[in-house]
Design an enzyme around this catalytic site. Structure first.
Site, PDB file in Angstrom:
ATOM      1  N   HIS A 116       5.187   1.296  -5.628  1.00  0.00           N
ATOM      2  CA  HIS A 116       4.371   1.182  -4.396  1.00  0.00           C
ATOM      3  C   HIS A 116       3.406   2.369  -4.367  1.00  0.00           C
ATOM      4  O   HIS A 116       3.812   3.493  -4.089  1.00  0.00           O
ATOM      5  CB  HIS A 116       5.261   1.198  -3.146  1.00  0.00           C
ATOM      6  CG  HIS A 116       4.501   1.081  -1.861  1.00  0.00           C
ATOM      7  ND1 HIS A 116       4.872   0.214  -0.861  1.00  0.00           N
ATOM      8  CD2 HIS A 116       3.395   1.706  -1.398  1.00  0.00           C
ATOM      9  CE1 HIS A 116       4.032   0.324   0.152  1.00  0.00           C
ATOM     10  NE2 HIS A 116       3.122   1.237  -0.155  1.00  0.00           N
ATOM     11  N   HIS A 146      -0.824   3.705  -3.474  1.00  0.00           N
ATOM     12  CA  HIS A 146      -2.190   3.507  -2.976  1.00  0.00           C
ATOM     13  C   HIS A 146      -3.150   4.300  -3.842  1.00  0.00           C
ATOM     14  O   HIS A 146      -3.060   5.531  -3.912  1.00  0.00           O
ATOM     15  CB  HIS A 146      -2.306   3.980  -1.523  1.00  0.00           C
ATOM     16  CG  HIS A 146      -1.431   3.210  -0.591  1.00  0.00           C
ATOM     17  ND1 HIS A 146      -1.841   2.060   0.047  1.00  0.00           N
ATOM     18  CD2 HIS A 146      -0.141   3.402  -0.220  1.00  0.00           C
ATOM     19  CE1 HIS A 146      -0.851   1.585   0.781  1.00  0.00           C
ATOM     20  NE2 HIS A 146       0.200   2.378   0.636  1.00  0.00           N
ATOM     21  N   LEU A 147      -4.053   3.567  -4.498  1.00  0.00           N
ATOM     22  CA  LEU A 147      -5.049   4.251  -5.355  1.00  0.00           C
ATOM     23  C   LEU A 147      -6.431   4.298  -4.721  1.00  0.00           C
ATOM     24  O   LEU A 147      -7.293   5.023  -5.222  1.00  0.00           O
ATOM     25  CB  LEU A 147      -5.136   3.553  -6.720  1.00  0.00           C
ATOM     26  CG  LEU A 147      -3.964   3.804  -7.677  1.00  0.00           C
ATOM     27  CD1 LEU A 147      -4.116   2.935  -8.928  1.00  0.00           C
ATOM     28  CD2 LEU A 147      -3.886   5.272  -8.082  1.00  0.00           C
ATOM     29  N   ARG A 148      -6.667   3.500  -3.665  1.00  0.00           N
ATOM     30  CA  ARG A 148      -8.010   3.424  -3.044  1.00  0.00           C
ATOM     31  C   ARG A 148      -9.054   2.962  -4.052  1.00  0.00           C
ATOM     32  O   ARG A 148      -8.727   2.288  -5.017  1.00  0.00           O
ATOM     33  CB  ARG A 148      -8.409   4.769  -2.409  1.00  0.00           C
ATOM     34  CG  ARG A 148      -7.319   5.485  -1.627  1.00  0.00           C
ATOM     35  CD  ARG A 148      -6.790   4.701  -0.459  1.00  0.00           C
ATOM     36  NE  ARG A 148      -5.926   5.538   0.373  1.00  0.00           N
ATOM     37  CZ  ARG A 148      -5.009   5.053   1.195  1.00  0.00           C
ATOM     38  NH1 ARG A 148      -4.797   3.749   1.292  1.00  0.00           N
ATOM     39  NH2 ARG A 148      -4.277   5.856   1.942  1.00  0.00           N
ATOM     40  N   ASN A 188      -4.521  -2.715   0.162  1.00  0.00           N
ATOM     41  CA  ASN A 188      -5.149  -2.503   1.483  1.00  0.00           C
ATOM     42  C   ASN A 188      -6.425  -1.681   1.388  1.00  0.00           C
ATOM     43  O   ASN A 188      -6.580  -0.650   2.028  1.00  0.00           O
ATOM     44  CB  ASN A 188      -4.150  -1.877   2.470  1.00  0.00           C
ATOM     45  CG  ASN A 188      -3.673  -0.488   2.070  1.00  0.00           C
ATOM     46  OD1 ASN A 188      -3.635  -0.152   0.879  1.00  0.00           O
ATOM     47  ND2 ASN A 188      -3.315   0.327   3.044  1.00  0.00           N
ATOM     48  N   LYS A 197       1.576  -8.860  -0.882  1.00  0.00           N
ATOM     49  CA  LYS A 197       1.965  -7.882   0.131  1.00  0.00           C
ATOM     50  C   LYS A 197       1.817  -8.448   1.532  1.00  0.00           C
ATOM     51  O   LYS A 197       0.745  -8.941   1.891  1.00  0.00           O
ATOM     52  CB  LYS A 197       1.059  -6.643  -0.021  1.00  0.00           C
ATOM     53  CG  LYS A 197       1.252  -5.589   1.036  1.00  0.00           C
ATOM     54  CD  LYS A 197       2.526  -4.797   0.843  1.00  0.00           C
ATOM     55  CE  LYS A 197       2.757  -3.875   2.021  1.00  0.00           C
ATOM     56  NZ  LYS A 197       2.999  -2.515   1.642  1.00  0.00           N
ATOM     57  N   HIS A 245       5.918  -4.803   4.283  1.00  0.00           N
ATOM     58  CA  HIS A 245       5.869  -3.633   5.168  1.00  0.00           C
ATOM     59  C   HIS A 245       6.699  -4.002   6.389  1.00  0.00           C
ATOM     60  O   HIS A 245       6.259  -4.769   7.244  1.00  0.00           O
ATOM     61  CB  HIS A 245       4.424  -3.279   5.560  1.00  0.00           C
ATOM     62  CG  HIS A 245       4.350  -2.052   6.414  1.00  0.00           C
ATOM     63  ND1 HIS A 245       3.848  -0.849   5.951  1.00  0.00           N
ATOM     64  CD2 HIS A 245       4.783  -1.816   7.673  1.00  0.00           C
ATOM     65  CE1 HIS A 245       3.957   0.061   6.913  1.00  0.00           C
ATOM     66  NE2 HIS A 245       4.515  -0.503   7.967  1.00  0.00           N
ATOM     67  N   HIS A 261       9.388   0.927   1.184  1.00  0.00           N
ATOM     68  CA  HIS A 261       9.562   2.234   1.839  1.00  0.00           C
ATOM     69  C   HIS A 261      10.536   2.179   3.008  1.00  0.00           C
ATOM     70  O   HIS A 261      10.168   2.446   4.144  1.00  0.00           O
ATOM     71  CB  HIS A 261       8.228   2.850   2.258  1.00  0.00           C
ATOM     72  CG  HIS A 261       7.229   1.897   2.879  1.00  0.00           C
ATOM     73  ND1 HIS A 261       7.523   1.060   3.917  1.00  0.00           N
ATOM     74  CD2 HIS A 261       5.937   1.676   2.585  1.00  0.00           C
ATOM     75  CE1 HIS A 261       6.447   0.368   4.239  1.00  0.00           C
ATOM     76  NE2 HIS A 261       5.470   0.722   3.440  1.00  0.00           N
ATOM     77  N   LEU A 268       3.587   6.159   7.605  1.00  0.00           N
ATOM     78  CA  LEU A 268       4.230   4.974   8.160  1.00  0.00           C
ATOM     79  C   LEU A 268       4.985   4.250   7.058  1.00  0.00           C
ATOM     80  O   LEU A 268       4.446   4.110   5.957  1.00  0.00           O
ATOM     81  CB  LEU A 268       3.180   4.049   8.786  1.00  0.00           C
ATOM     82  CG  LEU A 268       2.582   4.584  10.086  1.00  0.00           C
ATOM     83  CD1 LEU A 268       1.407   3.740  10.537  1.00  0.00           C
ATOM     84  CD2 LEU A 268       3.641   4.667  11.188  1.00  0.00           C
ATOM     85  N   ASP A 271       4.767   5.315  -2.352  1.00  0.00           N
ATOM     86  CA  ASP A 271       3.848   5.146  -1.216  1.00  0.00           C
ATOM     87  C   ASP A 271       2.895   6.337  -1.127  1.00  0.00           C
ATOM     88  O   ASP A 271       2.463   6.698  -0.035  1.00  0.00           O
ATOM     89  CB  ASP A 271       4.622   4.950   0.094  1.00  0.00           C
ATOM     90  CG  ASP A 271       3.747   4.378   1.199  1.00  0.00           C
ATOM     91  OD1 ASP A 271       2.642   3.888   0.905  1.00  0.00           O
ATOM     92  OD2 ASP A 271       4.179   4.446   2.364  1.00  0.00           O
ATOM     93  N   HIS A 282      -5.351  10.479   1.861  1.00  0.00           N
ATOM     94  CA  HIS A 282      -6.421  10.507   2.870  1.00  0.00           C
ATOM     95  C   HIS A 282      -7.041  11.892   2.786  1.00  0.00           C
ATOM     96  O   HIS A 282      -6.318  12.880   2.563  1.00  0.00           O
ATOM     97  CB  HIS A 282      -5.847  10.326   4.290  1.00  0.00           C
ATOM     98  CG  HIS A 282      -5.260   8.972   4.542  1.00  0.00           C
ATOM     99  ND1 HIS A 282      -6.011   7.881   4.914  1.00  0.00           N
ATOM    100  CD2 HIS A 282      -3.982   8.533   4.470  1.00  0.00           C
ATOM    101  CE1 HIS A 282      -5.222   6.828   5.067  1.00  0.00           C
ATOM    102  NE2 HIS A 282      -3.980   7.197   4.795  1.00  0.00           N
ATOM    103  N   ALA A 324      -2.173   7.989   8.639  1.00  0.00           N
ATOM    104  CA  ALA A 324      -0.801   8.014   8.128  1.00  0.00           C
ATOM    105  C   ALA A 324      -0.818   7.992   6.611  1.00  0.00           C
ATOM    106  O   ALA A 324      -1.534   7.194   6.010  1.00  0.00           O
ATOM    107  CB  ALA A 324      -0.051   6.799   8.642  1.00  0.00           C
TER     108      ALA A 324
HETATM  109  C1  NCD Z   1      -0.509   3.781   3.875  1.00  0.00           C
HETATM  110  C2  NCD Z   1      -2.005   3.981   3.633  1.00  0.00           C
HETATM  111  O1  NCD Z   1      -2.521   5.043   3.963  1.00  0.00           O
HETATM  112  O2  NCD Z   1      -2.660   3.074   3.104  1.00  0.00           O
HETATM  113  N1  NCD Z   1      -0.059   4.791   4.795  1.00  0.00           N
HETATM  114  C3  NCD Z   1       1.207   5.220   4.923  1.00  0.00           C
HETATM  115  O3  NCD Z   1       1.472   6.003   5.832  1.00  0.00           O
HETATM  116  N2  NCD Z   1       2.145   4.841   4.113  1.00  0.00           N
HETATM  117  C4  NCD Z   1      -0.263   2.407   4.361  1.00  0.00           C
HETATM  118  C5  NCD Z   1       1.182   1.991   4.270  1.00  0.00           C
HETATM  119  O4  NCD Z   1       1.708   1.784   3.184  1.00  0.00           O
HETATM  120  O5  NCD Z   1       1.812   1.837   5.317  1.00  0.00           O
HETATM  121 ZN    ZN Z   2       2.038   2.068   1.372  1.00  0.00          ZN
END
Ligand code: NCD
Ligand code: ZN
Length: 347
Positions: free
Chosen positions: A14, A16-18, A42, A100, A137, A175, A220, A248, A252, A264
């Site tokens: 899990h 996030h690479l953006r 996302n 997802k 989620h 998560h 989150l 996760d 940011h 988050a």
């Molecule tokens: C994630 C995000 O920033 O995309 N944020 C997080 O707090 N984990 C989104 C997510 O997986 O809930």
């Molecule tokens: Zn996530």
């Protein structure tokens, strides 16, 4: 005392690479230690169709620095307009490894998520048939439910009824942050797994709120009471193959974390493996780290364990990481466990 530990190269189930400059900045942090990752969809706008996933995969591979190898495992963002045939074709071709489910409004960029699960029933049934996992989620979003109760309420009111309605659907509880999450995962003999993040093994809600608010610990699902952190540690280190690593790691820029309405997400890609070695050693379970980080995930997803390895080494002096990763989008603060860590990745 163990000073080195060699394990099959780990994967992150899990991540996030953006996109764009942020992707360029954070991708090497993951690719340095991990062979593969389940990449969250996302983005803005989200990765909804097989064509979106193919294009995003190409952008990830293009952002990979020369000399590094990394395999992105793509996911689709489930919407009420998702076409079952598109999902099944993407799964059959091997492009997409999971879909997802974000309840609408649950977290960052989830406003396009699902409001009414009955409207995605056809997709879920097609996924069950194709053996494609649903990554969930697991938080309700109703205003009346306290944020610290949202996971437990989701399990009872959404997840359990959903599994009963679509038998055979493979599910990843993502998560998990509560004892209820651990207990539910344990109650299902097959076809269900749960990922656990690095930071939820390390912080509880006091770390976020006591002695001044710590925006870099806000994510989150939000970290819960200490009893829940202890349940997560016990599950992760138990050797039970239903639990595996999903960091996760969610970058940011600092300007949006240190903000009146802060985003988050904890960014743990850089130091996850040393932090896990520390936690597993503390639990007397270093020998189980390879199950959690390298074996249980591929087993659930029906993929081979990586041939390459990763060696962790314990040193006499505390490991230093950069406090921040500089990206073209701005600086991203690396998760600070708040204690010295003597494990490092060798090489
Ligand atoms: C994630 C995000 O920033 O995309 N944020 C997080 O707090 N984990 C989104 C997510 O997986 O809930
Ligand atoms: Zn996530």
């Amino acid at each position: 005392m163990t000073r080195t530990l060699t394990i099959p190269r780990p994967d992150d189930w899990h991540l996030h690479l953006r996109d764009g400059a942020m992707l360029q900045g954070v991708l090497p942090e993951t690719a340095r230690h991990f062979a593969r990752a389940i990449v969250m969809p996302n983005l803005v706008p989200p990765v909804v169709t097989a064509a979106d996933a193919a294009a995003y995969r190409s952008r990830i591979l293009a952002a990979l620095p020369a000399g590094m190898t990394f395999e992105p495992l793509m996911t689709l963002y489930l919407t009420e307009g998702t076409e079952p045939a598109d999902v099944v074709a993407a799964a059959r071709s091997g492009l997409v490894k999971a879909v997802k489910l974000y309840p609408a409004g649950a977290t960052t960029n989830s406003h396009g998520g699902v409001r009414d699960l009955d409207r995605v029933r056809g997709v879920l049934e097609a996924m069950a048939e194709a053996g494609l996992p649903l990554c969930v989620h697991g938080e309700v979003t109703t205003a009346e439910v306290d944020i610290f109760d949202r996971e437990a309420v989701f399990i009872d009111t959404v997840l359990d009824p959903l599994r009963a309605r679509v038998p055979g659907l493979r599910v990843v509880m993502e998560h998990i942050t509560t004892r209820q999450g651990v207990d539910y995962a344990r109650s299902v003999p097959q076809g269900l797994a749960a990922t656990i993040t690095t930071h939820h093994l390390i912080i509880n809600r006091n770390h976020i709120l006591v002695g001044g608010i710590k925006p870099h610990y806000y994510c989150l699902p939000v970290a819960k009471r200490e009893e829940h952190r202890l349940a997560l540690r016990e599950a992760a280190t138990s050797g039970d193959a239903r639990f595996f690593l999903g960091t996760d790691s969610a970058p940011h820029i600092d300007a949006l974390k240190e903000h009146a309405c802060g985003c988050a997400g904890c960014f743990t890609a850089t130091n996850t493996m040393p932090l896990l070695a520390h936690v597993f050693e503390e639990m007397g379970a270093l020998d189980r780290l390879e199950g959690f980080a390298s074996r249980n995930g591929p087993a659930f997803y029906g993929l081979p364990v990586n041939d390459a390895t990763l060696t962790l080494v314990k040193r006499d002096s505390a490991t230093q990481w950069p406090a921040k990763i500089e990206t073209g989008a701005g600086p991203v603060t690396v998760f600070d466990p708040g204690f010295p860590v003597f494990w490092d990745v060798a090489g």
